[in-house]
Design an enzyme around this catalytic site. Structure first.
Site, PDB file in Angstrom:
ATOM      1  N   GLU A   1      66.262  -6.959 108.014  1.00 22.47           N
ATOM      2  CA  GLU A   1      67.220  -6.227 107.189  1.00 22.47           C
ATOM      3  C   GLU A   1      68.346  -5.741 108.096  1.00 22.47           C
ATOM      4  OE1 GLU A   1      65.730  -2.813 105.053  1.00 22.47           O
ATOM      5  OE2 GLU A   1      67.554  -2.683 103.867  1.00 22.47           O
TER       6      GLU A   1
ATOM      7  N   GLY B   1      64.242   3.745 111.919  1.00 21.98           N
ATOM      8  CA  GLY B   1      62.939   4.408 111.895  1.00 21.98           C
ATOM      9  C   GLY B   1      61.787   3.443 111.702  1.00 21.98           C
ATOM     10  N   ALA B   2      61.894   2.600 110.690  1.00 24.74           N
ATOM     11  CA  ALA B   2      60.823   1.662 110.386  1.00 24.74           C
ATOM     12  C   ALA B   2      61.307   0.672 109.334  1.00 24.74           C
ATOM     13  CB  ALA B   2      59.595   2.406 109.854  1.00 24.74           C
ATOM     14  N   MET B   3      60.514  -0.369 109.106  1.00 25.23           N
ATOM     15  CA  MET B   3      60.946  -1.423 108.185  1.00 25.23           C
ATOM     16  C   MET B   3      59.798  -1.875 107.292  1.00 25.23           C
ATOM     17  SD  MET B   3      63.395  -3.240 107.097  1.00 25.23           S
ATOM     18  CE  MET B   3      63.087  -4.290 105.687  1.00 25.23           C
TER      19      MET B   3
ATOM     20  N   HIS C   1      57.362   6.599 103.264  1.00 27.93           N
ATOM     21  CA  HIS C   1      58.598   5.918 102.857  1.00 27.93           C
ATOM     22  C   HIS C   1      58.407   4.398 102.835  1.00 27.93           C
ATOM     23  CE1 HIS C   1      63.079   5.536 102.656  1.00 27.93           C
ATOM     24  NE2 HIS C   1      62.822   4.400 103.282  1.00 27.93           N
ATOM     25  N   GLU C   2      57.919   3.845 103.933  1.00 24.92           N
ATOM     26  CA  GLU C   2      57.781   2.384 103.998  1.00 24.92           C
ATOM     27  C   GLU C   2      56.721   1.899 103.011  1.00 24.92           C
ATOM     28  OE1 GLU C   2      60.222   1.273 105.478  1.00 24.92           O
ATOM     29  OE2 GLU C   2      60.688   3.061 106.661  1.00 24.92           O
TER      30      GLU C   2
ATOM     31  N   HIS D   1      58.144   1.736  99.544  1.00 18.89           N
ATOM     32  CA  HIS D   1      59.035   0.583  99.357  1.00 18.89           C
ATOM     33  C   HIS D   1      58.295  -0.620  98.752  1.00 18.89           C
ATOM     34  CE1 HIS D   1      63.053   1.379 100.720  1.00 18.89           C
ATOM     35  NE2 HIS D   1      62.747   1.634 101.977  1.00 18.89           N
TER      36      HIS D   1
ATOM     37  N   GLU E   1      66.844   2.540  98.515  1.00 17.04           N
ATOM     38  CA  GLU E   1      66.742   3.604  99.523  1.00 17.04           C
ATOM     39  C   GLU E   1      66.816   5.008  98.919  1.00 17.04           C
ATOM     40  OE1 GLU E   1      65.499   3.080 102.179  1.00 17.04           O
ATOM     41  OE2 GLU E   1      65.854   0.960 102.577  1.00 17.04           O
TER      42      GLU E   1
HETATM   43  N1  TRP Z   1      64.796  -0.488 105.168  1.00 19.61           N
HETATM   44  C1  TRP Z   1      64.577   0.369 106.297  1.00 19.61           C
HETATM   45  C2  TRP Z   1      64.143   1.704 105.727  1.00 19.61           C
HETATM   46  O1  TRP Z   1      64.887   2.496 105.307  1.00 19.61           O
HETATM   47  C3  TRP Z   1      65.798   0.569 107.131  1.00 19.61           C
HETATM   48  C4  TRP Z   1      65.927  -0.283 108.348  1.00 19.61           C
HETATM   49  C5  TRP Z   1      65.010  -0.494 109.304  1.00 19.61           C
HETATM   50  C6  TRP Z   1      67.083  -0.964 108.781  1.00 19.61           C
HETATM   51  N2  TRP Z   1      65.526  -1.270 110.286  1.00 19.61           N
HETATM   52  C7  TRP Z   1      66.788  -1.559 109.994  1.00 19.61           C
HETATM   53  C8  TRP Z   1      68.351  -1.117 108.242  1.00 19.61           C
HETATM   54  C9  TRP Z   1      67.732  -2.305 110.690  1.00 19.61           C
HETATM   55  C10 TRP Z   1      69.280  -1.867 108.925  1.00 19.61           C
HETATM   56  C11 TRP Z   1      68.980  -2.457 110.135  1.00 19.61           C
HETATM   57  O2  TRP Z   1      63.018   1.958 105.580  1.00 19.61           O
HETATM   58 ZN    ZN Z   2      63.951   2.754 103.268  1.00 20.59          ZN
END
Ligand code: TRP
Ligand code: ZN
Length: 897
Positions: free
Chosen positions: A141, A281-283, A317-318, A321, A340
């Protein structure tokens, strides 16, 4: 949802002097003309030459033009071969274009195979496939997948992925991707492989791959329908003991989403991998979340109470999602707030349920007021659903995330919890498995409730923070109080005039004992606002509302719970503020009354400084603060928040221009005066709340640590030897990182003679715990004393620092610019020059993070003319850099416009 922006205008305005920049517009959306029915990826991992074999099963959509070439995105890929249905293409059949590839005259339905070579080892952007401490990981992302293979890298192209990974078995015993592992085995030459299949269709941004030698914590969760889900957390070797909190948080989040929203997890396995090099933070990659170590690792010794809560929140949060983002995703990146804003709202509610609703609300509003209001009032202002961008990575903002969450919260305020839930049910029923828009979400809320949200939609299209000015008038004969309300919204880039918003204003009326009286709104007149329960609906530019049966001694409490993200202007008397600070049943407004008291006094002092007068302290604050401190009914966490003076960044947003030297001086003066007046009380409360002995992490112990820390922070302003000794003792005896880091910060930020020795000892002790070292860097960088600038200069060469690591950059440079106003805004400009040098050193290495740093200049117009010149020079200089990244270009050029 009209789109009024004119392309021509903005395009000519945003023309780059040196480079062609492309502006992307929301109104340009067109569906992709092909369906990608299946994706097969095969990775042969090697640091400098990873080979990615991709086979796409492709079908032209029935309504698509058959002249249309097949366009795929691709960046930094070395194409090795390309074939259709097994037949190698010759050079007339495809074309490499900028950042992509076109297949000319493709058949109706076919298999496209490509083979590319990529280099994870030299990928410092941390987008695509890269290495972090010797292990492979991905970040796709928003547009990172195009750095892995040629693909339509956009969220509305959804497909089922099968992924084969091949690597050295010893070095990379774990080979992970999304979904379920369906095959694995050994290969020749010490290699092995694994094949993963994700049964859910997903966009490319949710793809993930990890490979390495990790420690693994496993557990399981039994869902509401009785399915067992295997839970796995992968971390660097030796960190297993720091994963238990993350695992417990994950289980809590899974349970909470079932209980509150009826949402169940959908795969048999849920994996989390923690990496030390991560841009955010995380994905939420499907079934395989990748986390910044900062939001996984936590132990009593190394993490503060706040870190523990943050880990729980980000894990939540993750996880959330999986439904709001993955099962229902975004049609295009302009819709980012769809996932988001909604998911931040969900994680905020989750944390509130685990901790305290009032305290959590205050924490969240603090972020809005200090950061989001600043963004809304600056050159990067955009609606939660932006109309255009140059670089999508620049739009992962507090506006899209946190203001987005405020907009979602307002649905719940307008429709009630049940109504909000009904709307969500409609949303999932209609759109599960689809890529949709914010408009689809609004419609689900409308249809689930038969509620007209036509005007409410303006929150999606109009940028800027609305201002609500309210005046009250009491009629003694009729025993009625009338509020007249006016709303307006300042112009933002590209948006001059704004139409009125639908603003829910939660209100209370307190009698002279501080109790809420029953609200009796009068029958509707022409200009009267509608009232439902305790919510006043402000929908016009000007409206009024009258309440009946009101005693003369009433004190209004307006915008309770911060029911809308607006700036409220109501002319409270000091007496009223003190009363609300002592009595308001709404925790948020009680805190708010205190904050307004502080602000008023600080700005009063600024005026004295401006006039060259000696500072005179307003004693009214002393009693109010003392009463709060001594109130035994009150939660310690709330007390600590209420005693904390508004931060400089929040104060700055309350006025149109600022003398930063005066503001800081006035703020310090208030803190010190309060500490002098309340020294004994503060000492007493420090001693009763500071706990030595066994470590507990229940709510009460956490609150006590927070309150003790706040008291000590006041006392430190007295610059007394015995207080220094208290702080040193707290640091030496600490059995937890909350007490230790609070004490360290207070010592390093004081004038204590041996503070550098103390800092060095702390570093020596913790040098092998990266996350603790990051705290140390931030504490060093935020010392308000004049020597800090030299120190942070030499810290760039310190073994603990690494420009390629975003956490380090945020800890040293980010903390300096964001939380050390005295030194960042030095009159000699050294703070600005320092920042500019780091941006220049970083933009080619990591464009995303250097753009984030550049944002620190966004508010340059608020300062005195000398500082404006200094900051503008740096921005102009940055724009002259050769091959500047479009990320930094967008921020810097918009700042100067
Ligand atoms: N979707 C991720 C979140 O909000 C956000 C995120 C994580 C992101 N890594 C990234 C956005 C790198 C842009 C680029 O939980
Ligand atoms: Zn998010």
């Amino acid at each position: 949802m009209s789109d009024s922006s004119s392309h021509q205008d903005s395009a000519s305005q945003e023309q780059a002097p040196q480079q062609e920049v492309q502006i992307h517009y929301r109104s340009d959306y067109r569906p992709y003309p092909y369906d990608i029915e299946r994706v097969h990826l095969a990775f042969d991992l090697a640091p400098n030459a990873t080979v990615v074999d991709t086979t796409l099963t492709i079908q032209r959509k029935t309504d698509a033009d058959d002249e249309e070439p097949l366009r795929l995105d691709g960046v930094d890929l070395e194409l090795m071969s390309i074939a259709i249905d097994g037949r190698v293409l010759d050079e007339s059949e495809y074309r490499l274009i900028e950042d992509g590839l076109e297949v000319l005259n493709p058949p109706q339905s076919f298999e496209l195979s490509t083979k590319v070579k990529i280099s994870p080892d030299t990928n410092t952007s941390l987008e695509g496939l890269y290495l972090s401490s010797g292990k492979y990981c991905t970040q796709c992302e928003a547009e990172g997948f195009r750095k892995i293979t040629f693909y339509p890298d956009r969220p509305d192209v959804m497909s089922t992925f099968t992924v084969r990974i091949e690597a050295d078995a010893k070095e990379f015993p774990h080979l992970l991707s999304n979904g379920n592992r369906i095959e694995h085995g050994d290969l020749e030459g010490g290699k092995h492989f694994a094949v993963w299949e994700d049964p859910f269709k997903k966009p490319s941004y949710l793809f993930a791959l990890c490979a390495g030698d990790y420690d693994l914590l496993t557990s399981s969760f039994s869902t509401m329908t009785g399915r067992e889900v295997r839970l796995e957390i992968y971390v660097d070797k030796g960190k297993l003991d720091q994963c238990h909190h993350a695992m417990e948080s994950l289980k809590k989040a899974m349970k909470w989403d079932e209980e509150v929203f009826g949402l169940e997890y959908d795969l048999d396995i849920y994996m989390i991998v923690a990496v030390g090099d991560f841009n955010m933070g995380a994905m939420e990659n499907k079934g395989l979340n990748i986390f910044n170590t900062k939001y996984v690792l936590a132990s009593q010794d190394t993490a503060t109470d706040t870190d523990f809560i943050d880990v729980e929140a980000v894990i939540g949060h993750e996880y959330f999602h999986n439904w709001t983002g993955n099962r229902v995703t975004c049609r295009d990146w302009f819709q980012l707030s769809l996932k988001e804003g909604l998911t931040v709202f969900r994680d905020q509610e989750f944390t509130a349920d685990q901790t305290d609703h009032g305290v959590k609300r205050i924490e969240d509003v603090k972020v809005i007021r200090s950061h989001q209001f600043a963004e809304d009032a600056g050159p990067m202002a955009h609606p939660i659903r932006p109309d255009s961008y140059i670089e999508m990575n620049n739009f992962y903002t507090v506006t899209v995330y946190n203001k987005g969450a405020e907009i979602i919260r307002m649905y719940q305020t307008l429709l009630g919890r049940d109504g909000f839930k009904r709307g969500l049910d409609v949303y999932f029923e209609r759109h599960d498995g689809e890529a949709v828009t914010c408009e689809d979400f609004v419609r689900a809320m409308e249809d689930g409730n038969s509620y007209d949200l036509k005007q409410f939609r303006r929150w999606y299209s109009q940028a800027g923070t609305p201002e609500v000015e309210i005046k009250s008038q009491y009629d003694g004969d009729k025993r009625q109080i009338t509020f007249t309300m006016k709303q307006s919204c300042p112009p933002t880039p590209g948006q001059e005039d704004k139409a009125p918003f639908h603003i829910p204003i939660k209100i209370g009326l307190l009698d002279d004992l501080g109790n809420d009286i029953t609200l009796k709104p009068l029958a509707l007149g022409e200009t009267d606002a509608r009232v439902e329960g305790d919510i006043v609906h402000l929908t016009q530019a000007e409206q009024s509302v009258t309440f009946d049966d009101v005693p003369e001694t009433i004190t209004p409490s307006i915008l309770r719970e911060f029911s809308a993200p607006v700036k409220l202007k109501y002319d409270y008397s000091l007496k009223e503020l003190i009363f609300l600070f002592a009595h308001d049943s709404d925790a948020f407004n009680r805190w708010q009354a205190g904050q307004e008291l502080f602000s008023r006094i600080i700005f009063g002092l600024c005026a004295q400084l401006e006039a060259g007068e000696a500072l005179v302290f307003d004693e009214s604050l002393v009693n109010a603060t003392k009463n709060l401190l001594d109130d035994n009914e009150l939660d310690g966490q709330f007390k600590s928040l209420a005693l904390t003076i508004p931060g400089v960044s929040t104060l700055i947003e309350q006025v149109s221009s600022i003398n930063i030297d005066h503001l800081i001086e006035a703020r310090n003066f208030v803190k010190r005066q309060l500490a002098e007046a309340l020294e004994l009380d503060l000492l007493l409360h420090y001693q009763t709340n500071h706990h030595v002995g066994d470590f507990e992490q229940d709510k009460e112990s956490v609150a006590k640590r927070a309150l003790a820390g706040t008291c000590l922070s006041y006392l430190m302003t007295l610059e007394k030897e015995d207080v220094y000794q208290l702080a040193l003792k707290q640091l030496d005896n600490a059995n937890n990182m909350t007490d230790a880091s609070t004490a360290l910060q207070l010592i390093v930020h004081s004038h204590y003679d041996d503070k550098l020795k103390v800092a060095e000892e702390f570093y020596q002790k913790w040098q092998n715990e990266e996350l603790v070292v990051n705290k140390w860097l931030a504490i060093m960088a935020t010392d308000p004393s004049d020597e800090t600038i030299d120190r942070i200069e030499s810290l760039l060469d310190h073994p603990s620092f690494e420009l390629k690591n975003p956490n380090k950059v945020r800890s040293l440079i980010g903390a300096f610019t964001g939380a050390n106003p005295a030194q960042f805004h030095r009159g000699d400009g050294r703070g600005y020059r320092y920042l500019a040098r780091q941006i220049k050193a970083l933009y080619a290495v990591n464009p995303q993070v250097s753009a984030l740093l550049t944002g620190a200049f966004n508010r340059w117009r608020k300062f005195d003319s000398a500082r404006q010149v200094l900051m503008r020079e740096q921005l102009e200089d940055i724009l002259k850099m050769p091959e500047l990244s479009k990320d930094v270009y967008e921020i810097a050029s918009k700042a100067l416009k």
